[in-house]
Design a protein around this motif. Sequence first.
Motif, PDB file in Angstrom:
ATOM      1  N   ALA A 161       0.820  -1.214   0.000  1.00  0.00           N
ATOM      2  CA  ALA A 161       0.000   0.000   0.000  1.00  0.00           C
ATOM      3  C   ALA A 161       0.854   1.264   0.000  1.00  0.00           C
ATOM      4  O   ALA A 161       0.427   2.308  -0.507  1.00  0.00           O
ATOM      5  N   ALA A 162       2.055   1.179   0.559  1.00  0.00           N
ATOM      6  CA  ALA A 162       2.964   2.334   0.604  1.00  0.00           C
ATOM      7  C   ALA A 162       3.874   2.403  -0.608  1.00  0.00           C
ATOM      8  O   ALA A 162       4.764   3.250  -0.669  1.00  0.00           O
ATOM      9  N   TYR A 163       3.689   1.493  -1.570  1.00  0.00           N
ATOM     10  CA  TYR A 163       4.501   1.428  -2.789  1.00  0.00           C
ATOM     11  C   TYR A 163       5.979   1.181  -2.501  1.00  0.00           C
ATOM     12  O   TYR A 163       6.854   1.619  -3.239  1.00  0.00           O
ATOM     13  N   GLU A 164       6.227   0.439  -1.421  1.00  0.00           N
ATOM     14  CA  GLU A 164       7.602   0.053  -1.110  1.00  0.00           C
ATOM     15  C   GLU A 164       8.001  -1.234  -1.824  1.00  0.00           C
ATOM     16  O   GLU A 164       9.186  -1.542  -1.927  1.00  0.00           O
ATOM     17  N   ALA A 165       7.018  -1.974  -2.305  1.00  0.00           N
ATOM     18  CA  ALA A 165       7.252  -3.197  -3.064  1.00  0.00           C
ATOM     19  C   ALA A 165       6.024  -3.469  -3.917  1.00  0.00           C
ATOM     20  O   ALA A 165       4.904  -3.179  -3.483  1.00  0.00           O
ATOM     21  N   PRO A 166       6.189  -4.037  -5.115  1.00  0.00           N
ATOM     22  CA  PRO A 166       5.028  -4.365  -5.931  1.00  0.00           C
ATOM     23  C   PRO A 166       4.421  -5.722  -5.597  1.00  0.00           C
ATOM     24  O   PRO A 166       3.284  -6.002  -5.976  1.00  0.00           O
ATOM     25  N   LEU A 167       5.195  -6.561  -4.904  1.00  0.00           N
ATOM     26  CA  LEU A 167       4.763  -7.901  -4.529  1.00  0.00           C
ATOM     27  C   LEU A 167       5.251  -8.199  -3.124  1.00  0.00           C
ATOM     28  O   LEU A 167       6.279  -7.660  -2.688  1.00  0.00           O
ATOM     29  N   SER A 168       4.534  -9.090  -2.431  1.00  0.00           N
ATOM     30  CA  SER A 168       5.033  -9.542  -1.139  1.00  0.00           C
ATOM     31  C   SER A 168       4.498 -10.945  -0.857  1.00  0.00           C
ATOM     32  O   SER A 168       3.581 -11.420  -1.514  1.00  0.00           O
ATOM     33  N   ILE A 169       5.116 -11.580   0.121  1.00  0.00           N
ATOM     34  CA  ILE A 169       4.711 -12.909   0.564  1.00  0.00           C
ATOM     35  C   ILE A 169       4.175 -12.807   1.984  1.00  0.00           C
ATOM     36  O   ILE A 169       4.769 -12.141   2.841  1.00  0.00           O
ATOM     37  N   GLY A 170       3.061 -13.475   2.239  1.00  0.00           N
ATOM     38  CA  GLY A 170       2.520 -13.568   3.586  1.00  0.00           C
ATOM     39  C   GLY A 170       2.282 -15.018   3.958  1.00  0.00           C
ATOM     40  O   GLY A 170       2.560 -15.932   3.178  1.00  0.00           O
ATOM     41  N   THR A 171       1.784 -15.225   5.147  1.00  0.00           N
ATOM     42  CA  THR A 171       1.328 -16.552   5.568  1.00  0.00           C
ATOM     43  C   THR A 171      -0.033 -16.386   6.224  1.00  0.00           C
ATOM     44  O   THR A 171      -0.316 -15.366   6.854  1.00  0.00           O
ATOM     45  N   ASP A 172      -0.884 -17.403   6.057  1.00  0.00           N
ATOM     46  CA  ASP A 172      -2.266 -17.306   6.505  1.00  0.00           C
ATOM     47  C   ASP A 172      -2.601 -18.522   7.364  1.00  0.00           C
ATOM     48  O   ASP A 172      -2.641 -19.639   6.862  1.00  0.00           O
ATOM     49  N   THR A 173      -2.825 -18.289   8.661  1.00  0.00           N
ATOM     50  CA  THR A 173      -3.198 -19.351   9.588  1.00  0.00           C
ATOM     51  C   THR A 173      -4.673 -19.244   9.954  1.00  0.00           C
ATOM     52  O   THR A 173      -5.363 -20.249  10.102  1.00  0.00           O
ATOM     53  N   GLY A 174      -5.150 -18.004  10.105  1.00  0.00           N
ATOM     54  CA  GLY A 174      -6.565 -17.779  10.389  1.00  0.00           C
ATOM     55  C   GLY A 174      -7.108 -16.569   9.652  1.00  0.00           C
ATOM     56  O   GLY A 174      -8.200 -16.090   9.944  1.00  0.00           O
ATOM     57  N   GLY A 175      -6.310 -16.049   8.709  1.00  0.00           N
ATOM     58  CA  GLY A 175      -6.713 -14.855   7.967  1.00  0.00           C
ATOM     59  C   GLY A 175      -5.595 -13.853   7.803  1.00  0.00           C
ATOM     60  O   GLY A 175      -5.817 -12.720   7.374  1.00  0.00           O
ATOM     61  N   SER A 176      -4.362 -14.250   8.116  1.00  0.00           N
ATOM     62  CA  SER A 176      -3.247 -13.303   8.226  1.00  0.00           C
ATOM     63  C   SER A 176      -2.709 -12.778   6.909  1.00  0.00           C
ATOM     64  O   SER A 176      -1.826 -11.916   6.896  1.00  0.00           O
ATOM     65  N   ILE A 177      -3.213 -13.280   5.779  1.00  0.00           N
ATOM     66  CA  ILE A 177      -2.963 -12.660   4.473  1.00  0.00           C
ATOM     67  C   ILE A 177      -4.169 -11.822   4.068  1.00  0.00           C
ATOM     68  O   ILE A 177      -4.035 -10.675   3.644  1.00  0.00           O
ATOM     69  N   ARG A 178      -5.350 -12.403   4.213  1.00  0.00           N
ATOM     70  CA  ARG A 178      -6.562 -11.754   3.701  1.00  0.00           C
ATOM     71  C   ARG A 178      -6.971 -10.539   4.519  1.00  0.00           C
ATOM     72  O   ARG A 178      -7.349  -9.501   3.962  1.00  0.00           O
ATOM     73  N   GLN A 179      -6.894 -10.645   5.838  1.00  0.00           N
ATOM     74  CA  GLN A 179      -7.333  -9.525   6.679  1.00  0.00           C
ATOM     75  C   GLN A 179      -6.445  -8.284   6.493  1.00  0.00           C
ATOM     76  O   GLN A 179      -6.961  -7.173   6.326  1.00  0.00           O
ATOM     77  N   PRO A 180      -5.102  -8.403   6.463  1.00  0.00           N
ATOM     78  CA  PRO A 180      -4.290  -7.224   6.149  1.00  0.00           C
ATOM     79  C   PRO A 180      -4.565  -6.678   4.748  1.00  0.00           C
ATOM     80  O   PRO A 180      -4.559  -5.463   4.538  1.00  0.00           O
ATOM     81  N   GLY A 181      -4.808  -7.590   3.780  1.00  0.00           N
ATOM     82  CA  GLY A 181      -5.151  -7.123   2.447  1.00  0.00           C
ATOM     83  C   GLY A 181      -6.411  -6.271   2.459  1.00  0.00           C
ATOM     84  O   GLY A 181      -6.481  -5.222   1.817  1.00  0.00           O
ATOM     85  N   ALA A 182      -7.418  -6.729   3.215  1.00  0.00           N
ATOM     86  CA  ALA A 182      -8.687  -6.009   3.260  1.00  0.00           C
ATOM     87  C   ALA A 182      -8.528  -4.607   3.825  1.00  0.00           C
ATOM     88  O   ALA A 182      -9.067  -3.637   3.273  1.00  0.00           O
TER      89      ALA A 182
END
Length: 488
Positions: A161-182
């Motif tokens: 969101a801050a344009y510091e990278a065009p891509l990133s990797i996350g991990t999702d155990t209970g929503g930890s990729i989707r919730q930050p994305g939202a």
Amino acid sequence: MIKETAAALGAKIAAGEITSVQATQAHLDRISEVDGRVHAFLHVDPEGALRAAAAIDARIANGEQLGPLAGVPIAVKDVIATKGMPTTAGSKILEGWRPPYDATLTTRLREAGLVILGKTNMDEFAMGSSTEYSAYGPTYNPWDLTRIPGGSGGGSAAALAAYEAPLSIGTDTGGSIRQPGAVTGTVGAKPTYGGTSRYGLIAFSSSLDTPGPCARTVEDTALLHSVIAGHDPMDSTSIPQPVPDVVGAARRGAAGDLSGVRIGLVREFTGEGAEPGVMSVFRDAVESLTKLGAEIVEISCPHFLYALPAYYLIAPSECSSNLARFDGVRFGLRVGDDGSRSLEEVMSVTREAGFGPEVKRRIIVGTYALSSGYYDAYYGQAQKVRTLITRDFTAAFEQVDVIVSPTTPFVAFPLGSRTSDPYQMYLADLYTIPTNLYGGPAISVPCGLSEGLPVGLQIMAPTMADDRMYRVGAAVESVVGTLTPPAL
């Protein structure tokens, strides 16, 4: 350059219009400019990134045909092993630890020619929903620096969101990729469990943890998904099946035609406990899907209501077991080893000093739930609920192709407003947890704004049908477009 999509950057690098070194330097400059306020990164590796970028440029100059993301910079969540680069899982107990090996996911990124900029901030051991439980201080949401960027992968989402990278990797155990994305207005996908390798991922909850791609567009997310997914013999839970054509599905969805697609609305997710603004934006997004030709079907998944308590027994129980290895003996922090204490005492004071409050809370809950006399009453019962939730999904996917819901019940909340009430913090994952318990794929895509802050639409699909969620997600994006945060 920093606002280009990853697909566009990769195409320009391949065509010689720009170099990977130029793209990498532009993002490193952006990190220097804004990360003091955002704190998306725990470690930045300028020398290593520029060296890797120069190597890609040399290969292109020699006429090699590389993948579509070759030379594109990427940020990696600090729970994934990167050889020679600090990997702390956001915890003091691993401060300064440099793994002697790469995770499978890291290896695949390097082989595809992606340039790793550094490691992103996160809730300690991925336990949290706001990135306020990082031992190294919180990350701030680029939309409003007084608010949380989601968690546990808030650093990965905020970097986008801050344009510091065009891509990133996350991990999702209970929503930890989707919730930050939202809450940051970006795209985050949780692949099918076993569709991406967990080898080299510092484990939180082994039956739930799933690495996945994050980006600002659905196509970029799909391109990254295709790089990191696939069978890995080093991971016993890895699925030995071909990766679905997620890139093709995203491109088909971008045409905006969902004719024949059946989309399920969960009756139990009617909005109770959700902010009215979030539900209003969600309903508008669903209406947009009908205009693209989709059929909306109301479905019932009665056991989804028990997903939150089941998760908060299963995940802490598994974390209690996984974190036993951090004992001050084999690697990481060691405290009190002055010759005056027994081995057990050294372990105790090391864990007291090295673990933060949320990690301690979950270890205590998990150890209790697994203890003699309580296992069947708590952990055993939670696993039965997990089976019932899986049956709900199975029955639902006999009626529909995908299921949609809001990603989170609320927009990004102010920093510090929920740390004193763990239950309110846990509610951030109310809509995302069922998919983790089931093991299927899900994606969050931006669908609008409420009170000037992003709202995410979650799309859930059957196991190994990851392509379905990308098709629908790209169709949503074709209507809503991408969201642009205020200038930092």
